[in-house]
Write a protein that holds these residues in place. Structure first.
Motif, short mmCIF file in Angstrom:
data_model
loop_
_atom_site.label_atom_id
_atom_site.label_comp_id
_atom_site.label_asym_id
_atom_site.label_seq_id
_atom_site.Cartn_x
_atom_site.Cartn_y
_atom_site.Cartn_z
N PRO A 53 0.80 -1.24 0.00
CA PRO A 53 0.00 0.00 0.00
C PRO A 53 0.83 1.28 0.00
CG PRO A 53 -0.91 -1.60 1.54
CD PRO A 53 0.39 -2.16 1.07
N SER A 54 1.93 1.30 0.72
CA SER A 54 2.71 2.54 0.82
C SER A 54 3.79 2.65 -0.25
CB SER A 54 3.38 2.65 2.20
OG SER A 54 4.29 1.59 2.39
N MET A 55 3.96 1.60 -1.05
CA MET A 55 5.06 1.61 -2.02
C MET A 55 4.62 1.49 -3.48
SD MET A 55 8.17 2.14 -1.17
CE MET A 55 9.07 1.37 -2.52
N TRP A 56 3.36 1.10 -3.71
CA TRP A 56 3.01 0.74 -5.08
C TRP A 56 3.08 1.93 -6.04
CZ3 TRP A 56 -0.90 2.57 -8.17
CH2 TRP A 56 -1.94 3.29 -7.56
N ARG A 57 2.76 3.13 -5.53
CA ARG A 57 2.83 4.30 -6.41
C ARG A 57 4.29 4.60 -6.79
NH1 ARG A 57 -0.60 4.95 -2.31
NH2 ARG A 57 -2.80 5.48 -2.72
N HIS A 58 5.18 4.51 -5.80
CA HIS A 58 6.60 4.69 -6.09
C HIS A 58 7.09 3.64 -7.07
CE1 HIS A 58 6.99 7.78 -3.10
NE2 HIS A 58 6.61 6.99 -2.12
N ALA A 59 6.65 2.40 -6.87
CA ALA A 59 7.05 1.32 -7.75
C ALA A 59 6.54 1.56 -9.17
CB ALA A 59 6.54 -0.02 -7.22
N ALA A 60 5.31 2.08 -9.28
CA ALA A 60 4.74 2.35 -10.60
C ALA A 60 5.56 3.39 -11.35
CB ALA A 60 3.29 2.82 -10.46
N VAL A 61 6.00 4.42 -10.65
CA VAL A 61 6.82 5.44 -11.29
C VAL A 61 8.17 4.85 -11.69
CG1 VAL A 61 8.01 7.64 -10.93
CG2 VAL A 61 5.68 7.33 -10.12
N TRP A 62 8.77 4.08 -10.80
CA TRP A 62 10.07 3.46 -11.10
C TRP A 62 9.98 2.60 -12.36
CZ3 TRP A 62 12.53 -1.11 -11.93
CH2 TRP A 62 13.89 -1.19 -11.68
N LEU A 63 8.94 1.82 -12.46
CA LEU A 63 8.77 0.97 -13.64
C LEU A 63 8.51 1.81 -14.89
CD1 LEU A 63 6.51 -1.74 -11.98
CD2 LEU A 63 8.85 -2.12 -12.80
N GLY A 64 7.68 2.82 -14.74
CA GLY A 64 7.31 3.63 -15.89
C GLY A 64 8.47 4.35 -16.52
N VAL A 65 9.36 4.91 -15.70
CA VAL A 65 10.48 5.67 -16.27
C VAL A 65 11.48 4.75 -16.95
CG1 VAL A 65 10.27 7.53 -14.61
CG2 VAL A 65 11.84 5.64 -14.12
N ARG A 66 11.38 3.47 -16.71
CA ARG A 66 12.27 2.51 -17.38
C ARG A 66 11.57 1.77 -18.52
NH1 ARG A 66 13.62 3.68 -12.57
NH2 ARG A 66 15.80 3.73 -11.90
N ASP A 67 10.44 2.34 -18.97
CA ASP A 67 9.68 1.78 -20.09
C ASP A 67 9.20 0.36 -19.81
OD1 ASP A 67 10.04 4.11 -21.62
OD2 ASP A 67 11.98 3.40 -22.33
N LEU A 68 8.92 0.08 -18.54
CA LEU A 68 8.39 -1.22 -18.17
C LEU A 68 6.90 -1.07 -17.86
CD1 LEU A 68 11.30 -2.22 -15.75
CD2 LEU A 68 10.98 -3.00 -18.10
N GLU A 69 6.16 -2.14 -18.05
CA GLU A 69 4.72 -2.10 -17.81
C GLU A 69 4.43 -1.68 -16.37
OE1 GLU A 69 0.81 -5.06 -17.93
OE2 GLU A 69 2.78 -5.77 -18.60
N ALA A 70 3.53 -0.71 -16.22
CA ALA A 70 3.26 -0.17 -14.89
C ALA A 70 1.83 0.34 -14.81
CB ALA A 70 4.22 0.98 -14.59
#
Length: 453
Positions: A350-367
């Motif tokens: 719950p407290s990390m998924w948004r950060h994880a989504a951004v991390w994945l997105g900036v690396r052109d990974l599905e997010a």
């Protein structure tokens, strides 16, 4: 993003963009926005970056005794001693230099060009090998006992000459400090081609060079840089192979001294090696307290399998504070796609998924796609790092996006409606410490609204 020294994750101004735009874009536009948020496309034009504290990888210096023994063998130092011996007691000009006739004779005798003779003379005089008095020049006491302090002074004399044309290349002189710092950060050296390209890029961006000038430099700089590197090798700073350039051991020592003088973080490997053995929790706490140098996380990551290191950090972040998530986010940004499995697991936290989504997105990974509420939550989480910093008021001044304005006032209002557990605490912090009375009043009012809800 302002560097608070405590590892915030996102620039609040870019989070403002997220709130306004992220919910309505997709595909390439969304990826570009996420990349901008993460700072991958940031180019500062504020004019203040010369004062920014930079962090460099830890280095291992050669033993002091070994370095000291190498100083007299540096060609520049050797010639300064030869020039001192040749000069003896001699009259000098009003400017404290050899007369034109003596200068020609010295250059011929010692095999030096006019430019190098002047550099050698300056070093000899400033280092005390030659003394200049009203009676003229005379030999000093010779090399001092502290050869490393002597060497530091020699290098400072060399670098101080860039304004007067040290290397024969205006571009090399203009960007010499950047060149030295770049090569210092690459322990294995840098290829000659990469160095030329880096100098061209630095000049084009830093000096706003136009196309005609850049076309000319692309033709002329390789030859100019070749001559410049020969001069810097003569000064004991560089050593060259067929296709690469690196700092000599004395060069590493001298550049580090200069970086430290300028207030940059340039640690020794021995100073940060202990941080590589810490657990993730211990590392994060050392970073939050300011005890760990900014190069410690890089070394910590290098000593671990990336996926395992990311998983260890995310475990701390998932159950930790916003301050812990802030510094952990900084460490995670150093990792590449090899950490993807661990970051993807964080999408369930719950407290990390948004950060994880951004991390994945900036690396052109599905997010996952983030909406406006997610953007506000991230903004609060970023600001909440201030709650865990010893001097929050000082750190607040380093968040440029906290400058007063309509944008910040809108963000304050949106924070009051956020579901983030630290929303009220963040508003109270702004209300108590923001230097702008309008912002502080709005934050206190928003905190009251949030409590009433």
């Amino acid at each position: 993003m302002a560097n608070s020294g405590n590892g915030g994750i996102f620039d609040l101004g870019e989070l403002r963009n997220l709130i306004d735009e992220l919910g309505s874009v997709s595909g390439e536009e969304r990826e570009a926005l996420l990349a901008e948020m993460a700072g991958e496309n940031d180019e500062c034009d504020c004019g203040d970056c010369e004062g920014e504290v930079l962090s460099f990888p830890p280095v291992e210096l050669a033993p002091t005794a070994e370095l000291a023994c190498a100083v007299p063998a540096v060609p520049l130092v050797r010639d300064a001693r030869r020039l001192t011996e040749w000069t003896g007691a001699r009259q000098v000009t009003d400017e404290g230099f050899l007369s034109p006739g003596d200068a020609r004779e010295a250059a011929e005798t010692l095999g030096l060009s006019d430019d190098r003779l002047r550099l050698v003379w300056i070093v000899a005089v400033n280092a005390g090998l030659l003394r200049i008095t009203g009676a003229g020049a005379s030999p000093g006491p010779g090399l001092p006992a502290d050869l490393m302090d002597f060497w530091d002074g020699v290098v400072m004399d060399v670098l101080d000459r860039t304004d007067e044309g040290l290397t024969g290349s205006a571009v090399a002189d203009e960007h010499l400090t950047e060149m030295l710092a770049t090569i210092y950060a690459t322990s294995d050296g840098i290829t000659y081609t990469a160095l030329v390209e880096g100098m061209l890029q630095a000049h084009e961006i830093g000096c706003e060079a136009r196309a005609p000038e850049m076309r000319r430099l692309r033709e002329e700089l390789p030859g100019e840089l070749d001559t410049a590197l020969d001069l810097l090798a003569y000064c004991g700073l560089f050593e060259r192979t067929a296709d690469s350039v690196r700092l000599t051991p004395l060069g590493v020592w001298a550049v580090r001294q200069d970086l430290l003088r300028e207030g940059h973080d340039a640690p020794l490997l021995s100073e940060v090696a202990s941080y590589a053995e810490l657990s993730a929790v211990e590392l994060v706490e050392a970073m939050l307290s300011g005890e760990a140098p900014s190069s410690a996380p890089t070394l910590w990551v290098e000593r671990r399998v990336p996926e395992e290191a990311a998983r260890e950090l995310i475990k701390v972040a998932a159950s930790g504070t916003a301050g812990q998530r802030g510094v952990i986010g900084t460490v995670l940004e150093e990792m590449g796609p090899e950490a993807e499995p661990a970051v993807r697991e964080a999408l369930a936290e719950p407290s990390m998924w948004r950060h994880a989504a951004v991390w994945l997105g900036v690396r052109d990974l599905e997010a996952p796609v983030l909406n406006e509420d997610d953007g506000t939550w991230l903004a609060v989480d970023t600001l909440a790092t201030l709650l865990h910093i010893p001097d929050a008021q000082e750190a607040m001044g380093e968040f440029e996006a906290l400058e007063a304005g309509e944008e910040l006032l809108r963000l304050v209002d949106e924070i009051s409606r956020s579901g983030h557990p630290d929303a009220i605490a963040v508003l109270e912090l702004l209300g108590a410490h923001h230097p702008d009375a309008t912002v502080a009043k709005a934050a206190r009012k928003a905190a009251m609204k949030a409590r009433s809800r």
